[in-house]
Design a protein around this motif. Structure first.
Motif, PDB file in Angstrom:
ATOM      1  N   PHE A  84       0.833  -1.208   0.000  1.00  0.00           N
ATOM      2  CA  PHE A  84       0.000   0.000   0.000  1.00  0.00           C
ATOM      3  C   PHE A  84       0.873   1.266   0.000  1.00  0.00           C
ATOM      4  CE2 PHE A  84      -3.549  -2.757   1.958  1.00  0.00           C
ATOM      5  CZ  PHE A  84      -4.039  -3.055   0.716  1.00  0.00           C
ATOM      6  N   LEU A  85       0.760   2.101   1.051  1.00  0.00           N
ATOM      7  CA  LEU A  85       1.453   3.391   1.057  1.00  0.00           C
ATOM      8  C   LEU A  85       2.742   3.377   1.874  1.00  0.00           C
ATOM      9  CD1 LEU A  85      -1.700   5.663   1.530  1.00  0.00           C
ATOM     10  CD2 LEU A  85      -0.324   5.422  -0.547  1.00  0.00           C
ATOM     11  N   SER A  86       3.227   2.192   2.215  1.00  0.00           N
ATOM     12  CA  SER A  86       4.359   2.099   3.141  1.00  0.00           C
ATOM     13  C   SER A  86       5.640   2.712   2.595  1.00  0.00           C
ATOM     14  CB  SER A  86       4.617   0.642   3.515  1.00  0.00           C
ATOM     15  OG  SER A  86       4.951  -0.132   2.382  1.00  0.00           O
ATOM     16  N   GLU A  87       5.834   2.727   1.268  1.00  0.00           N
ATOM     17  CA  GLU A  87       7.047   3.299   0.686  1.00  0.00           C
ATOM     18  C   GLU A  87       6.731   4.514  -0.186  1.00  0.00           C
ATOM     19  OE1 GLU A  87      10.329   0.102   0.032  1.00  0.00           O
ATOM     20  OE2 GLU A  87       8.451  -0.801  -0.633  1.00  0.00           O
ATOM     21  N   ASN A  88       5.647   5.192   0.147  1.00  0.00           N
ATOM     22  CA  ASN A  88       5.231   6.388  -0.585  1.00  0.00           C
ATOM     23  C   ASN A  88       5.740   7.615   0.173  1.00  0.00           C
ATOM     24  OD1 ASN A  88       3.566   8.684  -1.385  1.00  0.00           O
ATOM     25  ND2 ASN A  88       2.358   7.199  -2.552  1.00  0.00           N
ATOM     26  N   ALA A  89       6.778   8.233  -0.365  1.00  0.00           N
ATOM     27  CA  ALA A  89       7.409   9.357   0.327  1.00  0.00           C
ATOM     28  C   ALA A  89       6.455  10.540   0.480  1.00  0.00           C
ATOM     29  CB  ALA A  89       8.666   9.782  -0.423  1.00  0.00           C
ATOM     30  N   ASP A  90       5.622  10.778  -0.519  1.00  0.00           N
ATOM     31  CA  ASP A  90       4.681  11.902  -0.432  1.00  0.00           C
ATOM     32  C   ASP A  90       3.679  11.684   0.691  1.00  0.00           C
ATOM     33  OD1 ASP A  90       5.940  13.104  -2.570  1.00  0.00           O
ATOM     34  OD2 ASP A  90       4.522  12.365  -4.062  1.00  0.00           O
ATOM     35  N   PHE A  91       3.221  10.434   0.835  1.00  0.00           N
ATOM     36  CA  PHE A  91       2.293  10.152   1.940  1.00  0.00           C
ATOM     37  C   PHE A  91       2.998  10.318   3.284  1.00  0.00           C
ATOM     38  CE2 PHE A  91       0.427   6.891   4.862  1.00  0.00           C
ATOM     39  CZ  PHE A  91      -0.767   7.559   5.102  1.00  0.00           C
ATOM     40  N   ALA A  92       4.225   9.834   3.386  1.00  0.00           N
ATOM     41  CA  ALA A  92       4.974   9.981   4.637  1.00  0.00           C
ATOM     42  C   ALA A  92       5.113  11.463   4.998  1.00  0.00           C
ATOM     43  CB  ALA A  92       6.339   9.330   4.504  1.00  0.00           C
ATOM     44  N   GLN A  93       5.416  12.287   3.997  1.00  0.00           N
ATOM     45  CA  GLN A  93       5.554  13.716   4.250  1.00  0.00           C
ATOM     46  C   GLN A  93       4.217  14.332   4.658  1.00  0.00           C
ATOM     47  OE1 GLN A  93       8.651  15.512   4.066  1.00  0.00           O
ATOM     48  NE2 GLN A  93       7.279  16.772   5.311  1.00  0.00           N
ATOM     49  N   ALA A  94       3.129  13.890   4.007  1.00  0.00           N
ATOM     50  CA  ALA A  94       1.804  14.405   4.355  1.00  0.00           C
ATOM     51  C   ALA A  94       1.440  14.060   5.792  1.00  0.00           C
ATOM     52  CB  ALA A  94       0.754  13.838   3.396  1.00  0.00           C
ATOM     53  N   VAL A  95       1.813  12.874   6.240  1.00  0.00           N
ATOM     54  CA  VAL A  95       1.569  12.478   7.629  1.00  0.00           C
ATOM     55  C   VAL A  95       2.308  13.420   8.577  1.00  0.00           C
ATOM     56  CG1 VAL A  95       2.005  10.672   9.349  1.00  0.00           C
ATOM     57  CG2 VAL A  95       1.114  10.053   7.092  1.00  0.00           C
ATOM     58  N   ILE A  96       3.574  13.665   8.276  1.00  0.00           N
ATOM     59  CA  ILE A  96       4.380  14.553   9.114  1.00  0.00           C
ATOM     60  C   ILE A  96       3.824  15.971   9.091  1.00  0.00           C
ATOM     61  CG2 ILE A  96       6.674  15.579   9.370  1.00  0.00           C
ATOM     62  CD1 ILE A  96       7.766  12.905   8.162  1.00  0.00           C
ATOM     63  N   ASP A  97       3.443  16.443   7.892  1.00  0.00           N
ATOM     64  CA  ASP A  97       2.899  17.800   7.773  1.00  0.00           C
ATOM     65  C   ASP A  97       1.579  17.956   8.521  1.00  0.00           C
ATOM     66  OD1 ASP A  97       5.044  18.415   6.175  1.00  0.00           O
ATOM     67  OD2 ASP A  97       3.940  18.250   4.275  1.00  0.00           O
ATOM     68  N   ALA A  98       0.879  16.856   8.724  1.00  0.00           N
ATOM     69  CA  ALA A  98      -0.397  16.904   9.460  1.00  0.00           C
ATOM     70  C   ALA A  98      -0.179  16.886  10.966  1.00  0.00           C
ATOM     71  CB  ALA A  98      -1.264  15.712   9.046  1.00  0.00           C
ATOM     72  N   GLY A  99       1.076  16.881  11.381  1.00  0.00           N
ATOM     73  CA  GLY A  99       1.379  16.910  12.807  1.00  0.00           C
ATOM     74  C   GLY A  99       1.364  15.536  13.451  1.00  0.00           C
ATOM     75  N   LEU A 100       1.414  14.480  12.618  1.00  0.00           N
ATOM     76  CA  LEU A 100       1.391  13.110  13.128  1.00  0.00           C
ATOM     77  C   LEU A 100       2.785  12.489  13.048  1.00  0.00           C
ATOM     78  CD1 LEU A 100      -1.798  12.070  11.147  1.00  0.00           C
ATOM     79  CD2 LEU A 100      -1.705  12.540  13.605  1.00  0.00           C
ATOM     80  N   ILE A 101       2.982  11.444  13.821  1.00  0.00           N
ATOM     81  CA  ILE A 101       4.252  10.709  13.794  1.00  0.00           C
ATOM     82  C   ILE A 101       4.182   9.635  12.713  1.00  0.00           C
ATOM     83  CG2 ILE A 101       5.773   9.158  15.079  1.00  0.00           C
ATOM     84  CD1 ILE A 101       4.844  10.588  17.642  1.00  0.00           C
ATOM     85  N   TRP A 102       5.174   9.610  11.854  1.00  0.00           N
ATOM     86  CA  TRP A 102       5.274   8.603  10.801  1.00  0.00           C
ATOM     87  C   TRP A 102       6.169   7.473  11.310  1.00  0.00           C
ATOM     88  CZ3 TRP A 102       3.541   6.516   6.541  1.00  0.00           C
ATOM     89  CH2 TRP A 102       4.381   5.794   5.689  1.00  0.00           C
ATOM     90  N   VAL A 103       5.607   6.266  11.422  1.00  0.00           N
ATOM     91  CA  VAL A 103       6.384   5.129  11.894  1.00  0.00           C
ATOM     92  C   VAL A 103       7.101   4.519  10.690  1.00  0.00           C
ATOM     93  CG1 VAL A 103       6.363   2.936  13.146  1.00  0.00           C
ATOM     94  CG2 VAL A 103       4.707   4.737  13.721  1.00  0.00           C
TER      95      VAL A 103
END
Length: 626
Positions: A84-103
């Motif tokens: 799924f989105l586990s290796e999607n850098a844009d999604f990882a960045q969006a998670v971080i930008d939303a103030g969440l922790i990216w595991v």
């Protein structure tokens, strides 16, 4: 430590993450599609959020929906699992930008290793040996074919953005290149939205060796030794083990050291795997192992590393994401024993490994070893997702003991009516060459005919079915449901059983059948043994009918999408000629002509979604008029 965690995945990995999170006192939130509304990971989580329709592209691959689900449930962090989105850098960045922790690793690390061509250049600069090949920008078919010729056949065409065996084709000669390239690019575009490819030299005696690495935000990087993932079918891993058999201390130090340098080169944090290809023609040697790619996530096969190191890698992920240092230094990690994992797929080896879908009326994986699954009896296997339904892990003090435990687990697998590859996996384990570690990535292809269980039951299986039917007659109330049972068959005379519309009288006695596992209902008998399941009709309850295809009628073997139609109505075709391509459960399946003839009907069209059993093309054995 993270207090609440949303798992942006499904199935066994979601369940796996939930178990560790629960042990650490972390609140868990699941997400689910329409097809997964009653799934096990949904039932296990503290909370669950619906994120869309069944197709992954409308649910599990929609990052905005997942981030919104995390916000609405006050989740502190998101764990992507794998796929799924586990290796999607844009999604990882969006998670971080939303103030969440990216595991997971930093987005820049994912980007650096996400494209295989750029990653190889980066690794070469870091002193990591790489496989010879072409990683250039020019993607014209003529240039790619010319580069393949320069590298020397056989070569491997690989999707630049690929993974999981998708978008990958071996080409042995120039005449095969064009078709293989077209198919590879089509699958790559469908799976990753990117049809670019690279060309690599295909190693003729290859072993797939990978190293588990881990980094934290304090600059620490360690390895947790290697795994051997050489047993593959269609470039997808089937059986994995740790440590790699035949790996001496010098070679281990070299390959694990290269893996750590690779991770350090991209300032890696979290769990990752450095994958290498080894030329094993003269055993494992440090100077014949080359970097292939890095997976910037947790791997499906991580349990075997956990078993030999005694570490919980999901806990390591959560601690690293929380800003803690790694739980162990390199000197505190060691190999203890051996572990082997087999991937149990919902597929039918006797029918070319076609995916099998439906409700799990009977589902028993036993109690031995370590079982990682995302389903229970009564759940359904959907055509929308990967067909893996469980991971079965055996371990022991040495390789022989681990093989024995896993073989015992596989022999006792009982699944019905969904078909599985358990019998095939057992045959792999019990093969003499596997036992002696004479393995490479071509192992399964070379031995396929011997490894696939016979489609027709032997005499012992017929007698076992008779024993189940006769014993059931003695207690109709006990065997009126699909509940499984084990029995010692009492001496009886005979019973009429059928398969494919043909019936025969079968005799049995207690001496021949010491123990049988199975069930009987009003119409059939199903028995289990050596990982296989066999169904027999009861003559007394109706003879049943055959429902095979009429000659020349090519029906969809499973629900899917038609991605290519390569013939036209009225065209003359030869036996074995590719007619069309069906994409189902993330794989392409070629449908071919059963004999020489003419395309008489062609209702299939590119892009059409089809149901199992739907007529796609009909071939007439008569020549076309004129």
């Amino acid at each position: 430590m993270i207090a609440s965690l949303l798992i942006a995945n499904r199935g066994e990995i979601a369940c796996r993450v939930i178990r560790t999170a629960r042990r650490l006192g972390i609140r868990t939130i699941a997400v689910y599609s329409d097809a997964d509304a009653k799934a096990l990971h949904v039932r296990m989580a503290d909370e669950a959020v619906h994120i869309g329709p069944s197709p992954a592209r409308d649910s599990y691959l929609v990052g905005d929906k997942i981030i919104e689900a995390a916000k609405s449930t006050a989740a502190e962090a998101i764990h992507p699992g794998y796929g799924f989105l586990s290796e999607n850098a844009d999604f990882a960045q969006a998670v971080i930008d939303a103030g969440l922790i990216w595991v997971g690793p930093k987005p820049d690390s994912i980007r650096a290793m996400g494209l295989k061509d750029a990653a190889k250049t980066l690794m070469a600069n870091a002193g990591v040996p790489v496989t010879p090949g072409y990683h250039g920008e020019d993607q014209s078919p003529a240039v790619l074919k010319m580069e393949a010729q320069a590298i020397g056949y056989p070569v491997l065409i690989k999707a630049v953005a690929g993974g999981g065996g998708k978008g990958m084709r071996r080409v042995d000669e120039a005449g095969q290149f064009d078709d293989a390239l077209d198919s590879c690019k089509r699958e790559a575009a469908s799976s990753f939205g990117d049809d670019r490819v690279l060309i690599e030299k295909y190693v003729l005696s290859p072993r797939h060796i990978e190293v588990q690495v881990f980094g934290d935000s304090h600059g620490n990087v360690v390895h947790l030794f290697e795994r051997d993932c050489s047993l593959q079918r269609r470039h997808q891993k089937v059986i994995e083990e740790a440590p790699a058999p035949g790996m001496d201390a010098e070679t281990r130090a070299a390959v694990c050291g290269a893996a750590v340098r690779a991770a350090q080169a991209v300032n890696y944090e979290g769990a990752g795997t450095i994958e290498f290809i080894a030329d094993a023609s003269e055993g494992l040697r440090a100077d014949r192992i080359w970097f292939m790619e890095m997976n910037t996530r947790l791997q499906v096969e991580h349990p075997v590393t956990e078993e030999i190191t005694g570490q919980d890698l999901v806990e390591w992920q959560l601690r690293a994401a929380s800003g803690e240092k790694l739980p162990r230094t390199q000197d505190e990690l060691s190999i203890n024993g051996h572990a082997i994992e087999a991937r149990l797929y919902a597929e039918d080896p006797a029918k070319g490994f076609l995916p099998s879908v439906g409700k799990l009326d009977h589902f028993d994986l036993g109690t031995e070893g370590r079982i990682e699954t995302g389903v229970e009896e009564g759940d359904s296997i959907s055509s929308f997702y990967d067909p893996m339904i469980a991971k079965l892990i055996g371990d022991g003090g040495d390789r022989e003991e681990a093989i024995g435990e896993l073989a015992s687990i596989l022999a006792d697998v009982e699944v019905w009516p969904v078909r599985t590859n358990a019998g095939f996996l057992l045959n792999c384990l019990l093969d003499d060459d596997f036992g002696d570690a004479r393995i490479d990535t071509g192992f399964i292809e070379r031995k396929l005919d011997d490894l696939v269980p016979q489609s027709e039951p032997d005499e012992a299986t017929w007698r076992g079915a008779a024993a189940v039917a006769l014993a059931a007659d003695e207690d109709e109330e006990l065997f009126s449901s699909l509940a499984g049972f084990r029995l010692n068959a009492a001496p009886r005379v005979s019973v009429a059983l059928g398969r494919a519309g043909q019936f025969r009288t079968v005799s049995t006695n207690a001496g021949e059948i010491a123990e049988v596992s199975g069930f009987r209902d009003d119409e059939r008998v199903v028995i289990f043994g050596e990982g296989n399941a066999d169904e027999f009709a009861l003559a007394s309850r109706g003879a049943g009918t055959t429902h095979g295809l009429h000659d020349g009628e090519i029906e969809a073997p499973m629900p899917g999408k038609v991605t290519a139609v390569e013939v036209s109505q009225g065209e003359i075709v030869a036996k074995g000629q590719r007619l069309l391509t069906l994409e189902a459960m993330k794989m392409e399946h070629a449908l071919t002509a059963p004999f020489d003839g003419t395309v008489a009907e062609l209702p299939a069209t590119v892009g059409a979604q089809v149901k199992e059993g739907q007529l796609l093309v009909r071939i007439d054995d008569e020549p076309a008029n004129g």
